[in-house]
Design a protein around this motif. Structure first.
Motif, mmCIF file in Angstrom:
data_model
loop_
_atom_site.group_PDB
_atom_site.id
_atom_site.type_symbol
_atom_site.label_atom_id
_atom_site.label_comp_id
_atom_site.label_asym_id
_atom_site.label_seq_id
_atom_site.Cartn_x
_atom_site.Cartn_y
_atom_site.Cartn_z
ATOM 1 N N LYS A 102 -6.549 -25.931 22.807
ATOM 2 C CA LYS A 102 -6.027 -24.871 21.938
ATOM 3 C C LYS A 102 -5.189 -25.461 20.807
ATOM 4 O O LYS A 102 -5.299 -25.039 19.646
ATOM 5 C CB LYS A 102 -5.186 -23.893 22.756
ATOM 6 N N ALA A 103 -4.348 -26.430 21.163
ATOM 7 C CA ALA A 103 -3.500 -27.060 20.143
ATOM 8 C C ALA A 103 -4.352 -27.740 19.077
ATOM 9 O O ALA A 103 -4.082 -27.623 17.875
ATOM 10 C CB ALA A 103 -2.560 -28.058 20.805
ATOM 11 N N ASN A 104 -5.387 -28.459 19.504
ATOM 12 C CA ASN A 104 -6.263 -29.149 18.546
ATOM 13 C C ASN A 104 -7.017 -28.156 17.664
ATOM 14 O O ASN A 104 -7.214 -28.391 16.467
ATOM 15 C CB ASN A 104 -7.252 -30.046 19.297
ATOM 16 N N LEU A 105 -7.425 -27.021 18.253
ATOM 17 C CA LEU A 105 -8.150 -26.017 17.482
ATOM 18 C C LEU A 105 -7.245 -25.383 16.424
ATOM 19 O O LEU A 105 -7.649 -25.192 15.269
ATOM 20 C CB LEU A 105 -8.710 -24.944 18.423
ATOM 21 N N PHE A 106 -6.008 -25.079 16.816
ATOM 22 C CA PHE A 106 -5.046 -24.555 15.835
ATOM 23 C C PHE A 106 -4.754 -25.594 14.750
ATOM 24 O O PHE A 106 -4.645 -25.255 13.566
ATOM 25 C CB PHE A 106 -3.746 -24.148 16.527
ATOM 26 N N ASN A 107 -4.632 -26.842 15.147
ATOM 27 C CA ASN A 107 -4.390 -27.907 14.165
ATOM 28 C C ASN A 107 -5.499 -27.967 13.124
ATOM 29 O O ASN A 107 -5.256 -28.034 11.916
ATOM 30 C CB ASN A 107 -4.290 -29.264 14.874
ATOM 31 N N ASN A 108 -6.728 -27.955 13.611
ATOM 32 C CA ASN A 108 -7.874 -28.052 12.700
ATOM 33 C C ASN A 108 -7.948 -26.843 11.767
ATOM 34 O O ASN A 108 -8.258 -26.973 10.577
ATOM 35 C CB ASN A 108 -9.168 -28.177 13.505
ATOM 36 N N TYR A 109 -7.640 -25.664 12.318
ATOM 37 C CA TYR A 109 -7.701 -24.459 11.482
ATOM 38 C C TYR A 109 -6.570 -24.451 10.447
ATOM 39 O O TYR A 109 -6.805 -24.187 9.260
ATOM 40 C CB TYR A 109 -7.617 -23.208 12.353
ATOM 41 N N PHE A 110 -5.352 -24.750 10.874
ATOM 42 C CA PHE A 110 -4.221 -24.742 9.936
ATOM 43 C C PHE A 110 -4.403 -25.786 8.837
ATOM 44 O O PHE A 110 -3.968 -25.600 7.706
ATOM 45 C CB PHE A 110 -2.914 -24.994 10.684
ATOM 46 N N SER B 243 -8.142 -17.467 13.336
ATOM 47 C CA SER B 243 -7.875 -17.073 11.952
ATOM 48 C C SER B 243 -6.867 -15.929 11.858
ATOM 49 O O SER B 243 -6.389 -15.621 10.764
ATOM 50 C CB SER B 243 -9.176 -16.675 11.255
ATOM 51 N N ASN B 244 -6.551 -15.326 12.987
ATOM 52 C CA ASN B 244 -5.569 -14.242 13.005
ATOM 53 C C ASN B 244 -4.155 -14.744 13.336
ATOM 54 O O ASN B 244 -3.274 -13.955 13.667
ATOM 55 C CB ASN B 244 -5.981 -13.177 14.016
ATOM 56 N N TYR B 245 -3.963 -16.061 13.253
ATOM 57 C CA TYR B 245 -2.654 -16.652 13.505
ATOM 58 C C TYR B 245 -2.183 -17.378 12.245
ATOM 59 O O TYR B 245 -2.988 -17.841 11.449
ATOM 60 C CB TYR B 245 -2.713 -17.651 14.667
ATOM 61 N N ARG B 246 -0.872 -17.461 12.075
ATOM 62 C CA ARG B 246 -0.279 -18.173 10.961
ATOM 63 C C ARG B 246 0.703 -19.217 11.496
ATOM 64 O O ARG B 246 1.355 -19.002 12.521
ATOM 65 C CB ARG B 246 0.463 -17.205 10.030
ATOM 66 N N PRO B 247 0.825 -20.353 10.814
ATOM 67 C CA PRO B 247 1.739 -21.389 11.307
ATOM 68 C C PRO B 247 3.193 -21.076 10.945
ATOM 69 O O PRO B 247 3.489 -20.634 9.833
ATOM 70 C CB PRO B 247 1.260 -22.654 10.580
ATOM 71 N N ALA B 248 4.086 -21.291 11.889
ATOM 72 C CA ALA B 248 5.531 -21.166 11.652
ATOM 73 C C ALA B 248 6.167 -22.517 11.930
ATOM 74 O O ALA B 248 5.965 -23.105 12.992
ATOM 75 C CB ALA B 248 6.142 -20.093 12.553
ATOM 76 N N TRP B 249 6.942 -22.996 10.971
ATOM 77 C CA TRP B 249 7.521 -24.336 11.050
ATOM 78 C C TRP B 249 8.987 -24.245 11.452
ATOM 79 O O TRP B 249 9.784 -23.594 10.784
ATOM 80 C CB TRP B 249 7.379 -25.014 9.678
ATOM 81 N N TYR B 250 9.348 -24.896 12.576
ATOM 82 C CA TYR B 250 10.736 -24.950 13.019
ATOM 83 C C TYR B 250 11.407 -26.157 12.351
ATOM 84 O O TYR B 250 11.029 -27.299 12.593
ATOM 85 C CB TYR B 250 10.814 -25.073 14.542
ATOM 86 N N VAL B 251 12.404 -25.880 11.505
ATOM 87 C CA VAL B 251 13.003 -26.913 10.663
ATOM 88 C C VAL B 251 14.372 -27.309 11.203
ATOM 89 O O VAL B 251 15.149 -26.464 11.646
ATOM 90 C CB VAL B 251 13.144 -26.404 9.211
#
Length: 542
Positions: free
Chosen positions: A379-387, A488-496
């Motif tokens: 799942k992590a790799n799939l999200f990585n590739n999509y983002f 495609s229905n997810y968006r990345p959120a970056w914890y800074v």
């Protein structure tokens, strides 16, 4: 006795030889009478009204060539203080050796289960990484292959040790009839072997035992089950420590080295003043009481014992499970009653929102990439590739060096007062970044930590380079709408990190830095479905 052992060729680890031996309890021996001038003596003697029933204490002799320090046990009950000594050996990684003496059954000085629970909790919090616990436990009826005993007192102690992930290494009699001296460790790679190294003497009915220990520089994965409990931190003491030990790096010419030195400096102070807790309690629902958590640990212990015996269930496990389920229901009802009675809108909305929060579905897919994922890593790799496909360079304006943008040192002002003001306005409810330092620490220690941050930021400004450690972050997939199985229905959120956020939004908002805006793609670790980091993909620019 603790002394250094010989190294093998090519071995980078630190090796110790640790020898334990029981002595007659009636002996009253002064440290000078031991004739150990090359050793530092750490001892605890039980003071009672009857010398004949003193049941002794503990003594640790550490070779003076080994850098060590004694860990205070003053916060423990009196019944434990004279029966326990903890020594920290300072090497590649801290290594803790705890020596305990528990008087035999029938003695009025035998340590109670309640006091032992406090002792083991103290060891968990203080010696979380590498712990070797040894001594005369006087538990002759315990089967250490299953951590079971016909004696209820011994069975409770064995369960506590099992819950601490302490493995028992002595599989032979340490007296003529039974195994009383134990060697327990929470990291399997540390203990090389345990052997008898002598015979009985007129001073003792215990055989001497030698334990060969090897410490590698790599920290055990078990340490990841601990975390710093910043809510229980003594911030007054931490502020005093920051002021008394200011940040004084030896390197200013390399921004990465300078930044790493700052992290080493702050984490060294954090380790001293911020208590360590296990993640077990952190992962439980907020309404779970201490009693219910203890029942959950009992169930885990019982299941592990059954697995060792090759069984699936037992009457005891069924009973514990039923009791635990009822306790969870009662805890939740009581928690909700108190929460709604408080009429605190923020907490109530947060609680109601958490009830609607769902984890990722068992299987996710990507129509564009024609792939499916079921495991956390997939799942992590799939999200990585999509983002990586949706976050592009379009829309970003990159600053290129030119004569009209030749900034001087005073074009961007970074003052201590500016940093203090920004830290005071931090929202402590926001998530922490990749460095795991929460906004709470920066807000509570803003006055004392501001100077070190100013020095760090000014050095970044002077060198016109962004630290490599701040070019990465934790990215979590946030569901927006549509089918939850479609990436495609997810968006990345970056914890800074707090420092990075301040540097990008406050200190440099008046003018861009050449090197900050001309960095290449950063490797951004993405969050898997369980919250851990996985593979990396190019997502954002600094």
């Amino acid at each position: 006795m603790i002394e250094e052992a010989k190294k093998k060729d090519g071995d980078d680890s630190i090796n110790y030889r640790y020898t334990i031996r029981g002595t007659a309890s009636q002996l009253q021996i002064k440290s000078a009478e031991l004739f150990l001038p090359d050793y530092d003596i750490i001892r605890g003697d039980r003071s009672t009204e009857s010398d004949a029933s003193r049941h002794g204490g503990v003594l640790v002799a550490v070779k003076k060539t080994i850098k060590s320090e004694e860990i205070s046990v003053a916060e423990l009950p009196l019944s434990v203080q004279s029966s326990l000594r903890v020594t920290k050996l300072i090497g590649l990684e801290p290594f803790y050796i705890a020596v305990l003496y528990n008087p035999p059954a029938g003695s009025k000085y035998r340590i109670s289960i309640e006091d032992l629970q406090k002792l083991f909790r103290f060891l968990e919090e203080t010696c979380c990484k590498r712990l070797l616990l040894s001594g005369d436990f006087n538990m002759p009826h315990t089967n250490w292959s299953t951590y079971d005993s016909a004696n209820d007192y011994e069975n409770q102690i064995a369960s506590l040790l099992f819950d601490m992930n302490l493995k028992q290494y002595i599989d032979f009699n340490t007296t003529k009839k039974s195994c009383l001296d134990l060697v327990l460790c929470n990291e399997d790679s540390i203990i090389n072997d345990t052997t008898l190294c002598g015979n009985l003497s007129r001073f003792s009915d215990h055989f001497p035992i030698t334990i060969n220990v090897s410490i590698n520089s790599k920290v055990s994965e078990n340490s990841s089950t601990r975390y710093f409990s910043y809510c229980n931190c003594d911030f007054d003491a931490l502020n005093e420590a920051i002021i008394a030990n200011p940040f004084k790096p030896y390197c200013y010419s390399n921004v990465d080295v300078n930044t790493n030195l700052w992290y080493e400096w702050i984490f060294k102070l954090i380790e001293i003043h911020v208590p360590v807790r296990t993640k077990n309690r952190q992962l439980l629902p907020p309404w779970t009481s201490a009693e219910t958590s203890h029942h959950m640990n009992k169930i885990k212990t019982e299941r592990r014992k059954l697995q060792k015996k090759g069984l699936c269930t037992s009457e005891k496990l069924k009973k514990l499970t039923e009791e635990c389920n009822q306790l969870q229901i009662n805890d939740r009802v009581e928690y909700e009653q108190k929460l709604f009675a408080s009429r605190h809108k923020g907490r109530i909305y947060k609680y109601l929102k958490s009830l609607k929060k769902d984890s990722l579905p068992p299987v996710i897919k990507s129509e564009n990439l024609k792939r499916e994922a079921s495991t956390d890593l997939e799942k992590a790799n799939l999200f990585n590739n999509y983002f990586a496909t949706v976050v592009t360079d379009d829309g970003y304006e990159y600053f290129e060096p030119s004569e009209q943008h030749n900034f001087g040192e005073n074009d961007i002002l970074i003052t201590e007062d500016l940093i203090k003001t920004e830290l005071k306005s931090l929202n402590i409810s926001k998530s922490r970044g990749q460095d795991s330092i929460p906004p709470l620490l920066f807000k509570r220690c803003g006055g004392s930590i501001a100077m070190s941050l100013k020095n760090l930021f000014c050095n970044i400004k002077r060198l016109r380079k962004f630290p490599s450690a701040w070019k990465s972050g934790i990215v979590s997939p946030i569901y927006k709408d549509g089918d939850k199985k479609e990436v495609s229905n997810y968006r990345p959120a970056w914890y800074v990190d707090v420092q990075k956020c301040f540097l990008l939004t406050s200190a440099f908002e008046c003018a861009p830095l050449v090197q900050v805006h001309s960095t290449a793609h950063n490797e951004m670790p993405s969050m898997n479905s369980s919250g851990g980091s996985a593979d990396t993909c190019p997502l954002l620019r600094a």
